[in-house]
Design a protein around this motif. Structure first.
Motif, PDB file in Angstrom:
ATOM      1  N   ASP A   2     -10.490 -21.722  36.874  1.00 26.25           N
ATOM      2  CA  ASP A   2      -9.878 -20.927  37.471  1.00 26.25           C
ATOM      3  C   ASP A   2      -8.660 -20.020  37.114  1.00 26.25           C
ATOM      4  OD1 ASP A   2     -12.025 -21.410  38.518  1.00 26.25           O
ATOM      5  OD2 ASP A   2     -11.581 -22.970  40.398  1.00 26.25           O
ATOM      6  N   THR A   3      -7.621 -21.323  36.497  1.00 25.66           N
ATOM      7  CA  THR A   3      -6.230 -20.700  36.399  1.00 25.66           C
ATOM      8  C   THR A   3      -6.443 -19.589  35.165  1.00 25.66           C
ATOM      9  OG1 THR A   3      -5.298 -23.100  37.455  1.00 25.66           O
ATOM     10  CG2 THR A   3      -3.362 -21.185  35.447  1.00 25.66           C
ATOM     11  N   LEU A   4      -6.825 -19.713  34.163  1.00 23.94           N
ATOM     12  CA  LEU A   4      -6.900 -18.666  33.232  1.00 23.94           C
ATOM     13  C   LEU A   4      -7.731 -17.810  33.372  1.00 23.94           C
ATOM     14  CD1 LEU A   4      -6.524 -17.852  30.014  1.00 23.94           C
ATOM     15  CD2 LEU A   4      -8.432 -18.995  29.753  1.00 23.94           C
ATOM     16  N   LYS A 296      -5.551 -29.763  22.489  1.00 27.89           N
ATOM     17  CA  LYS A 296      -4.959 -29.971  22.588  1.00 27.89           C
ATOM     18  C   LYS A 296      -3.031 -30.192  21.749  1.00 27.89           C
ATOM     19  CE  LYS A 296      -4.956 -31.805  27.200  1.00 27.89           C
ATOM     20  NZ  LYS A 296      -5.599 -32.998  27.819  1.00 27.89           N
ATOM     21  N   ALA A 297      -3.710 -31.210  20.489  1.00 25.68           N
ATOM     22  CA  ALA A 297      -2.180 -31.422  19.750  1.00 25.68           C
ATOM     23  C   ALA A 297      -2.041 -30.294  18.788  1.00 25.68           C
ATOM     24  CB  ALA A 297      -2.015 -32.313  19.243  1.00 25.68           C
ATOM     25  N   ALA A 298      -2.596 -29.349  18.525  1.00 34.25           N
ATOM     26  CA  ALA A 298      -2.546 -28.460  17.571  1.00 34.25           C
ATOM     27  C   ALA A 298      -1.901 -26.821  18.399  1.00 34.25           C
ATOM     28  CB  ALA A 298      -3.613 -27.516  17.554  1.00 34.25           C
ATOM     29  N   PRO A 304       6.014 -23.261  24.990  1.00 30.71           N
ATOM     30  CA  PRO A 304       5.493 -23.546  26.366  1.00 30.71           C
ATOM     31  C   PRO A 304       4.890 -22.353  27.224  1.00 30.71           C
ATOM     32  CG  PRO A 304       7.446 -24.815  26.261  1.00 30.71           C
ATOM     33  CD  PRO A 304       7.595 -24.065  24.807  1.00 30.71           C
ATOM     34  N   SER A 305       3.867 -21.867  28.109  1.00 26.28           N
ATOM     35  CA  SER A 305       4.010 -20.969  28.622  1.00 26.28           C
ATOM     36  C   SER A 305       2.050 -21.529  29.211  1.00 26.28           C
ATOM     37  CB  SER A 305       3.759 -19.737  27.707  1.00 26.28           C
ATOM     38  OG  SER A 305       2.117 -20.069  27.445  1.00 26.28           O
ATOM     39  N   PRO A 306       2.829 -20.811  30.604  1.00 28.17           N
ATOM     40  CA  PRO A 306       1.534 -21.132  31.419  1.00 28.17           C
ATOM     41  C   PRO A 306      -0.514 -20.582  30.451  1.00 28.17           C
ATOM     42  CG  PRO A 306       3.061 -19.292  32.151  1.00 28.17           C
ATOM     43  CD  PRO A 306       3.055 -19.593  31.588  1.00 28.17           C
ATOM     44  N   TYR A 307      -0.269 -19.859  29.314  1.00 32.14           N
ATOM     45  CA  TYR A 307      -1.025 -19.364  28.896  1.00 32.14           C
ATOM     46  C   TYR A 307      -1.900 -21.244  27.926  1.00 32.14           C
ATOM     47  CZ  TYR A 307      -0.591 -14.928  30.357  1.00 32.14           C
ATOM     48  OH  TYR A 307      -0.045 -13.745  31.069  1.00 32.14           O
ATOM     49  N   VAL A 308      -0.597 -21.443  27.544  1.00 30.86           N
ATOM     50  CA  VAL A 308      -1.077 -22.368  26.778  1.00 30.86           C
ATOM     51  C   VAL A 308      -1.350 -23.939  27.717  1.00 30.86           C
ATOM     52  CG1 VAL A 308       0.315 -24.000  25.380  1.00 30.86           C
ATOM     53  CG2 VAL A 308       1.059 -21.874  25.108  1.00 30.86           C
ATOM     54  N   ASP A 309      -0.730 -23.657  28.409  1.00 31.67           N
ATOM     55  CA  ASP A 309      -1.227 -24.837  29.794  1.00 31.67           C
ATOM     56  C   ASP A 309      -2.499 -24.487  30.325  1.00 31.67           C
ATOM     57  OD1 ASP A 309       1.084 -26.001  29.699  1.00 31.67           O
ATOM     58  OD2 ASP A 309       1.919 -24.535  31.302  1.00 31.67           O
ATOM     59  N   ALA A 310      -2.632 -23.458  30.753  1.00 35.01           N
ATOM     60  CA  ALA A 310      -3.937 -22.981  30.827  1.00 35.01           C
ATOM     61  C   ALA A 310      -5.037 -23.172  30.116  1.00 35.01           C
ATOM     62  CB  ALA A 310      -4.551 -21.703  30.964  1.00 35.01           C
ATOM     63  N   LEU A 311      -4.624 -22.958  28.265  1.00 37.43           N
ATOM     64  CA  LEU A 311      -5.974 -23.290  27.034  1.00 37.43           C
ATOM     65  C   LEU A 311      -6.134 -24.997  26.922  1.00 37.43           C
ATOM     66  CD1 LEU A 311      -4.176 -21.006  24.322  1.00 37.43           C
ATOM     67  CD2 LEU A 311      -6.611 -21.022  25.249  1.00 37.43           C
TER      68      LEU A 311
END
Length: 323
Positions: A2-4, A296-298, A304-311
């Motif tokens: 949902d976030t992404l 996730k390690a990659a 940092p960003s909301p898009y990285v968190d969403a991925l």
């Protein structure tokens, strides 16, 4: 997810418009069939990753990015149309497979049309490198499908060969989508390499979970009939592990039952029992979790960003959908 979905909602709206516009044709069967499959929804995971990769690399929505994301979804949709013919599948995304409505020949030809549309959209990105990435991925996907076809019924298929098939037929498009998305923003380097590795690992995990669900899922979750892989003689990790860990009687069963010409109606239930005995569905899901950890390690090379968190959240979703 949902976030992404919320983060890229405007971009996905533009992609949905392009999907409808570019699947039009004066030949009525083409928009009818493509619309049938596109309107069935699906997770739109590949275009979502394309968009998120661009934003994670520091970009923003643009027409070239929307064309790229649409091209990625068209490639995926084309492979589904072709796969349903090759696999003789009756269901796709919980509906009758298109070939059940329009026939095999039309499914193959409309799939070809969508591949062609994908390439026109790639050209509109005005990037030779993106065209190179996605055209190469299309070749790899086709090679993966042929490898899988050649492996049908081979109960002694090495796990390494199985993973090569997974890498080609599924992971290649995830990897290409993530790398190409990044390259709408940055030049080749750590960011695009990191996102490509994320996509590759995510794609591997996605297929492992699909293969596990074929023996331990429900039709409503996987959108196709449970046991399809078995009935088609496809060797997947749950079977390979069950055969590897089984006794002589069980190995003899797998050697016979994976030959579709020798299957009986009772064999699927026996196969599921042997797979549960070997706990190979859980082993397959654990392998998927390992891939997700690597994915996730990659992402650590990105700021940092909301898009990285969403991925990162999407990576968890790929395994969580099994439950």
């Amino acid at each position: 997810m949902d976030t992404l979905i919320e983060l890229v909602s405007k971009d996905m709206a533009a992609v949905e418009v392009l999907l409808k516009e570019r699947s039009t044709s004066a030949v009525a069967t083409i928009p009818d069939m493509s619309g049938y499959l596109i309107s069935a929804g699906g997770k739109r995971l590949r275009p979502l990753i394309t968009l998120a990769a661009a934003y994670a690399a520091g970009g923003e929505g643009s027409n070239p990015l929307h064309c790229l994301a649409t091209a990625v979804e068209f490639i995926h949709t084309a492979t589904l149309l072709h796969d349903d013919v090759v696999d003789e599948s009756d269901l796709r995304r919980g509906k009758k497979a298109a070939k059940m409505v329009w026939g095999n020949s039309a499914s193959i030809l409309v799939g070809d049309f969508l591949f062609a549309r994908a390439f026109t959209l790639m050209v509109e990105t005005r990037s030779i490198r993106i065209l190179d990435i996605l055209s190469n991925a299309s070749c790899v996907i086709a090679e993966g499908e042929v490898k899988q076809l050649a492996a049908i019924g081979r109960a002694d298929l090495p796990i390494s060969e199985y993973m090569e098939i997974v890498e080609a037929k599924t992971a290649a498009l995830f990897e290409a989508a993530a790398r190409a998305g990044a390259l709408t923003v940055v030049t080749e380097g750590a960011e695009s390499d990191g996102l490509a590795e994320y996509g590759r690992r995510l794609g591997r995990a996605f297929q492992l979970v699909d293969d596990a669900l074929d023996y331990d899922g429900t039709t409503s979750v996987i959108g196709k009939s449970v046991g399809d892989d078995f009935r088609e003689g496809k060797l997947t990790l749950p079977v390979l592990l069950a055969r590897q860990n089984g006794d002589a009687t069980e190995r003899a069963f797998w050697d016979r039952a994976m030959d579709v010409s020798k299957q009986t109606e009772a064999d699927l239930d026996i196969a599921i029992d042997y797979i549960r005995k070997a706990d190979s569905v859980n082993a397959t899901l654990n392998a998927a979790r390992d891939e997700i950890a690597s994915a996730k390690a990659a992402l650590s090379v990105l700021p940092p960003s909301p898009y990285v968190d969403a991925l990162s959240d999407i990576a968890d979703f790929v395994v969580d959908r099994a439950f």
